[in-house]
Design a protein around this motif. Sequence first.
Motif: not given
Length: 251
Positions: A141-144, A160-164, A105-112, A226-233
């Motif tokens: 991706y993005p969550s369980i 396609y979804k961005k966050t959990g 989840d890009p909002e909880s685990n941010t360190d690539i 994919h996230f870099e292009k669309s902000h979703t997973y």
Amino acid sequence: MELKKDKRIGKVLFIVEGGKHEFSLIKRIFSDILGYRRIEKRRNQATFYESQTDSHSEVAVINTKTSNIGSINEQEYLEAIYTELIEKFSFDVTNAAIYYIFDRDPESNTDINLITDLIKTLKNSRENDNNLQGGILILSYPSIEAYEVSNFVKESYKIYKKTGSDVKEYISQNAKDISMNKISETTIVHAYMEMEQCIKELLGKDIDIDNFFNINMDVFDMEEQHFEKSHTYFLLSIMSYILLDLGILQE
């Protein structure tokens, strides 16, 4: 693909970020359906819980110190729990298969960079390079919740979804069809087929159980691009690999 309910798996340790959802999911699969004994230790509870199932196979579920993926490196905290597992339950951590279950989840685990390093280090459930303790990083991706969806939805990886939170909302909107309590032997097999089809279709690769590190890394790179292009997973969980690795799922 077939689920082997009588498969003996010995000791299995799950190290998870969440305080509730992962515990419930593991209970559903490994206790309710497969009938294995279960030990739990949550970070907000002082005591352990042990189910009374008479089984030759046993799973333990514990939290990292915090929900952040960086807590995987808090070895002092984890070692204290390992000691309790050994002393109280004769749970031999050194001979257990170990799975670290975390969200991307890009909002909880941010360190690539940290996540990349962990995938490269945590490659095998039983033994890693340079005699390091076994353990493999299992990402969703993005969550369980992506795993739950894959139990019930055909071609779920095309969602396609961005966050959990977005995935939870999707499940809520489709609660008639998607429910943890409805996970069964049949849906578990379906979830594996979803993962396999996604990897084959999007990466052009077959799953190699003995060298899963390359798939794990390729999936991560694909999802990040994919996230870099669309902000979703792509909705995808690697959870099914655990069942394959343990021999519970077999051709």
